[in-house]
Enzyme design. Structure first.
Site, PDB file in Angstrom:
ATOM      1  N   LYS A  20      16.361   6.035  28.981  1.00  0.00           N
ATOM      2  CA  LYS A  20      15.439   6.369  29.915  1.00  0.00           C
ATOM      3  C   LYS A  20      15.320   5.221  30.944  1.00  0.00           C
ATOM      4  O   LYS A  20      15.154   5.584  32.005  1.00  0.00           O
ATOM      5  CB  LYS A  20      14.016   6.319  28.959  1.00  0.00           C
TER       6      LYS A  20
ATOM      7  N   SER B  74      -3.551  -2.001  34.846  1.00  0.00           N
ATOM      8  CA  SER B  74      -2.104  -1.762  35.193  1.00  0.00           C
ATOM      9  C   SER B  74      -2.188  -2.264  36.660  1.00  0.00           C
ATOM     10  O   SER B  74      -1.420  -1.665  37.447  1.00  0.00           O
ATOM     11  CB  SER B  74      -1.441  -0.774  34.882  1.00  0.00           C
TER      12      SER B  74
ATOM     13  N   GLN C 144      -0.789   5.246  37.263  1.00  0.00           N
ATOM     14  CA  GLN C 144      -0.138   6.249  37.725  1.00  0.00           C
ATOM     15  C   GLN C 144      -0.899   7.160  38.717  1.00  0.00           C
ATOM     16  O   GLN C 144      -0.315   7.858  39.350  1.00  0.00           O
ATOM     17  CB  GLN C 144       0.998   6.926  36.747  1.00  0.00           C
TER      18      GLN C 144
ATOM     19  N   ASP D  25      15.158   9.064  33.716  1.00  0.00           N
ATOM     20  CA  ASP D  25      13.964   9.188  34.556  1.00  0.00           C
ATOM     21  C   ASP D  25      14.491   9.408  36.105  1.00  0.00           C
ATOM     22  O   ASP D  25      14.038  10.250  36.775  1.00  0.00           O
ATOM     23  CB  ASP D  25      13.083   8.006  34.335  1.00  0.00           C
TER      24      ASP D  25
ATOM     25  N   ASN E  15      10.606  13.424  30.145  1.00  0.00           N
ATOM     26  CA  ASN E  15       9.361  12.602  29.812  1.00  0.00           C
ATOM     27  C   ASN E  15       9.238  11.473  30.741  1.00  0.00           C
ATOM     28  O   ASN E  15       8.612  10.378  30.466  1.00  0.00           O
ATOM     29  CB  ASN E  15       9.473  11.954  28.244  1.00  0.00           C
TER      30      ASN E  15
ATOM     31  N   HIS F 281      11.897   4.362  24.611  1.00  0.00           N
ATOM     32  CA  HIS F 281      12.714   3.189  24.876  1.00  0.00           C
ATOM     33  C   HIS F 281      12.419   1.893  24.580  1.00  0.00           C
ATOM     34  O   HIS F 281      13.405   1.063  24.134  1.00  0.00           O
ATOM     35  CB  HIS F 281      13.421   3.432  26.200  1.00  0.00           C
ATOM     36  N   ARG F 282      11.183   1.751  24.982  1.00  0.00           N
ATOM     37  CA  ARG F 282      10.717   0.325  24.867  1.00  0.00           C
ATOM     38  C   ARG F 282      10.555  -0.252  23.225  1.00  0.00           C
ATOM     39  O   ARG F 282      10.803  -1.367  22.979  1.00  0.00           O
ATOM     40  CB  ARG F 282       9.420   0.154  25.404  1.00  0.00           C
TER      41      ARG F 282
ATOM     42  N   LYS G 248      12.840   0.889  37.026  1.00  0.00           N
ATOM     43  CA  LYS G 248      12.556   2.263  36.683  1.00  0.00           C
ATOM     44  C   LYS G 248      11.124   2.485  37.882  1.00  0.00           C
ATOM     45  O   LYS G 248      11.185   3.524  38.468  1.00  0.00           O
ATOM     46  CB  LYS G 248      11.764   2.436  35.335  1.00  0.00           C
ATOM     47  N   SER G 249      10.183   1.596  37.544  1.00  0.00           N
ATOM     48  CA  SER G 249       8.958   1.991  38.469  1.00  0.00           C
ATOM     49  C   SER G 249       9.338   1.902  40.118  1.00  0.00           C
ATOM     50  O   SER G 249       8.935   2.584  40.756  1.00  0.00           O
ATOM     51  CB  SER G 249       7.850   1.027  38.389  1.00  0.00           C
TER      52      SER G 249
ATOM     53  N   ASP H 225       3.603  -2.750  29.772  1.00  0.00           N
ATOM     54  CA  ASP H 225       4.795  -2.492  29.078  1.00  0.00           C
ATOM     55  C   ASP H 225       5.419  -3.690  28.450  1.00  0.00           C
ATOM     56  O   ASP H 225       6.137  -3.554  27.419  1.00  0.00           O
ATOM     57  CB  ASP H 225       5.842  -1.779  30.310  1.00  0.00           C
TER      58      ASP H 225
ATOM     59  N   LYS I 188       1.360   6.610  26.518  1.00  0.00           N
ATOM     60  CA  LYS I 188       2.837   6.290  27.207  1.00  0.00           C
ATOM     61  C   LYS I 188       3.557   7.356  26.614  1.00  0.00           C
ATOM     62  O   LYS I 188       3.140   8.445  25.895  1.00  0.00           O
ATOM     63  CB  LYS I 188       3.132   5.067  26.938  1.00  0.00           C
ATOM     64  N   GLU I 189       4.970   7.073  26.294  1.00  0.00           N
ATOM     65  CA  GLU I 189       5.976   7.733  25.685  1.00  0.00           C
ATOM     66  C   GLU I 189       5.256   8.439  24.202  1.00  0.00           C
ATOM     67  O   GLU I 189       5.925   9.341  23.602  1.00  0.00           O
ATOM     68  CB  GLU I 189       7.352   7.290  25.578  1.00  0.00           C
TER      69      GLU I 189
END
Length: 675
Positions: A430, A210, A182, A52, A97, A402-403, A25-26, A330, A357-358
């Site tokens: 996601k 991170s 981010q 995403d 999201n 999702h995680r 994803k990243s 994550d 996060k989410e």
């Protein structure tokens, strides 16, 4: 993808096999934005197909980029970039999201709108409007970018506007590093667009969290022609005259965060053969590949090469660890679930970013781990987990995260063989829409642990419709036993095999490649649902079913449908002969008059002439044959739930069955006991 309100995972025992990871994803959303900002076209291979990336692709379309899928798999895209020049100057972008879309698009569009003239509104779902963006906005305002908050100060939604004054790139742009990496990534991706007259410098205030995600950003910037100079993790310089240049094509490596679930799976359950993970390995540019080191410290046996990992169980029970998780924020969530299988207390620190996060992941993980029986302590930037003394069945809330859904699936390997319910399982879309299918393709468990619901009943009682609806609601496999016999008849007719050739019919039955998708029967790749309803096929099936060779072969085929996470089977002897130990047996009935009327409507809708009186006579005769046959006569199992649906809709019948099923599940009782 499991599009169900919840998914019950039976107790799982072991795992082996190969999984191919979806794209990172990243990396995916960074590559898409870079391609969209570049001059020319970029062919992106192995792109993650998820919620995403879909919102990022849609945003690029709205901004005037050419976005073209290549092939039908949804993982290769051709992106025509805007070359750093706005072609669309006004748009409302909905970004769900997806933080990996919201933050970098905010930065890129803020500088483009300010310097080239434009107005853009960025919004998302309610949770996105709770995720802080103030530090990034503050950094962009230092440049002179006009940005308005359209809701709460410091949070999306945002409006980005033009300015008549030149942006101030002479002084370093300062951004906090201790909330989310981010924000720095967003600036690094956006500021090459304003390096026309001088170098542009970014300075990080506080400790940068991170860091491996920033490494990904720097690596990809280099692929697109931007050579960033940096002084440690404090100062980053974008050289004067920077311009995005497409590499022509680029491959997205598999998602290392998603790899963590399968690394953990191997550590917990790969006792005979390894779990092989393809798409990420020793050559990964993602920081989360360092999850391997943590898993090995807990006892996993891991071998690795370019683009692959193989994991087996090593030490077990696992070893508890204390770990600073700044480098794998994550993936560290997976360690929290692995800690359930460790000796002693596992302590994960430096995870303050979990809170933005989410969802607030520290609070969420604490609460859900406790449901399983673990002792959990937590604070602003740590969580400590001591395994359960005895495991409890638990209904895991996923918070649209999702995680959480993916890592808690691993709790189904608990030694006390307690099932686990995952609420809202489709939230995995996601990043990994097919996560549960991939997991179930690797796991094994004793058949007795896999739940079965049977729905038996006479012809035209609606048992197939009801069973299929229940299977869809629960996310279970579906077996239409009548279709099994009709499919055998259909193949025999196509091969001109006579109805009196029992041996040949038995061989056809033994080799039948039959499966069900959405309630429809498929032979190989062919949907044969309509073909199986033909009258001549039904007549042939009646003759075929008399042969012992056929019945035994098809019995084995029907038994093979009992697979994780569960099965709903309909027929005439599912609860009495094929699955006598089923967890719930339903015997569905309806009056002959009702069944004749249903069959009449069905035939008329297909343009087939029919007479209700004749149909009623035929159904009565069929009932008599089924009830009096010597082999597997039609009758309810002694412990069956009797359900007359003469006056019920399919939905009403299903709710009665699901209520009975829920009473047999342990989750409500566990929640009540906890309360």
């Amino acid at each position: 993808m499991f599009n169900t309100p919840f998914l019950d995972l039976p107790p799982l025992q072991s795992a082996a096999g190969t999984v191919r990871l979806p794209g990172s994803k990243s990396i995916s959303n960074r590559v898409l934005l870079l391609a969209g900002l570049s001059e020319g076209h970029t062919l992106v291979h192995d792109l993650l197909d998820s919620d995403d990336t879909r919102v990022m692709l849609q945003a690029l379309r709205q901004l005037g980029c050419a976005v073209e899928p290549q092939g039908s798999a949804g993982t290769t895209w051709r992106i025509g970039g805007i070359g750093g020049r706005l072609s669309t100057r006004e748009a409302r972008l909905f970004l769900g999201n997806a933080g990996t879309a919201m933050r970098p698009l905010t930065a890129a569009l803020a500088v483009l709108a300010a310097t080239q003239g434009g107005t853009f509104q960025l919004s998302g779902i309610a949770r996105m409007h709770e995720r802080p963006i103030g530090d990034l906005v503050d950094a962009l305002r230092q440049l002179g970018c006009p940005i308005d908050y359209l809701g709460n100060e410091g949070f999306p939604p945002l409006r980005l506007r033009a300015t008549t004054s030149p942006l101030d790139t002479a002084a370093p742009i300062r951004v906090r590093g201790d909330v989310s990496s981010q924000f720095l990534t967003a600036l690094l991706l956006a500021l090459p667009l304003v390096t026309t007259h001088r170098d542009v410098v970014i300075e990080v205030e506080g400790e940068l969290i991170s860091k491996p995600y920033v490494e990904i950003t720097l690596n990809l910037l280099a692929r697109f022609g931007i050579a960033v100079a940096r002084d440690g993790w404090r100062r980053f310089t974008l050289p004067q005259g920077s311009a995005y240049r497409s590499p022509g094509e680029i491959h997205v490596e598999g998602d290392a965060s998603s790899a963590s679930y399968f690394i953990a799976l191997g550590a917990l359950a790969a006792t005979e053969a390894p779990v092989r993970i393809e798409g990420v390995g020793s050559d990964s540019i993602q920081g989360d590949i360092r999850f391997v080191d943590a898993a090995q410290a807990m006892g996993a046996s891991v071998t690795t090469g370019p683009g692959w990992l193989e994991v087996r169980r090593g030490s077990f029970a696992l070893r508890s660890i204390t770990l600073d998780c700044n480098h794998i924020p994550d993936a560290a969530m997976t360690l929290a679930v692995m800690a359930l299988y460790a000796q002693g207390t596992t302590r994960l620190t430096n995870i303050a970013s979990w809170r933005v996060k989410e969802t607030d992941r520290i609070a969420a993980m604490r609460d859900e781990l406790r449901k399983l029986g673990a002792q959990v302590d937590s604070g602003d930037d740590f969580i400590a987990i001591t395994p359960p003394r005895s495991w409890r069945p638990a209904s895991i809330a996923t918070y649209d995260d999702h995680r959480i859904a993916m890592c808690f699936a691993l709790a189904a390997f608990n030694p006390d063989r307690q099932p686990v319910r995952v609420l809202d399982p489709q939230c995995v879309a996601k990043t990994f829409p097919d996560y549960f299918e991939a997991l179930f393709g690797l796991v094994q468990t004793p058949l007795a642990c896999i739940p079965v619901i049977t729905v038996d009943g006479p012809t035209a009682s609606g048992k197939g419709t009801l069973a299929s609806a229940i299977a869809r609601r629960l996310g279970y496999h579906f077996l239409d036993s009548g279709a099994v016999y009709r499919a055998t008849a259909l193949v025999a007719m196509r091969k001109s095999v006579a109805a009196d050739d029992g041996d040949a019919l038995g061989r056809i039955a033994a080799g039948l490649d039959l499966h069900f998708i959405g309630g429809d029967a498929h032979l190989g790749d062919e949907n044969v649902a309509e073909a199986l309803r033909a009258e001549d096929v039904g007549a042939m099936a009646s003759r075929v079913s008399a042969w012992p060779q056929v019945r035994e072969a098809l019995r084995q085929l029907q038994l093979s449908f009992r697979r994780v996470p569960g099965l709903v089977a309909d027929g005439r002897d599912m609860g009495t002969v094929i699955f006598p130990g089923a967890n719930l047996k339903v015997f569905l009935t309806a009056s002959v008059a009702t069944r004749a009327e249903r069959r009449h409507k069905q035939l008329i809708s297909k343009g087939i002439p029919a007479n209700i009186a004749t149909l009623r006579t035929e159904l009565e005769a069929r009932d008599a044959r089924d009830q009096n046959r010597s082999v597997s006569p039609l009758e309810p199992a002694q412990d069956a739930m009797l359900l007359d649906n003469s006056a019920l809709t399919v939905d009403a019948s299903m709710e009665q069955v699901l209520n009975a099923w829920e009473q047999r599940r342990p989750f409500a009782a566990a929640a009540a006991a906890k309360g």
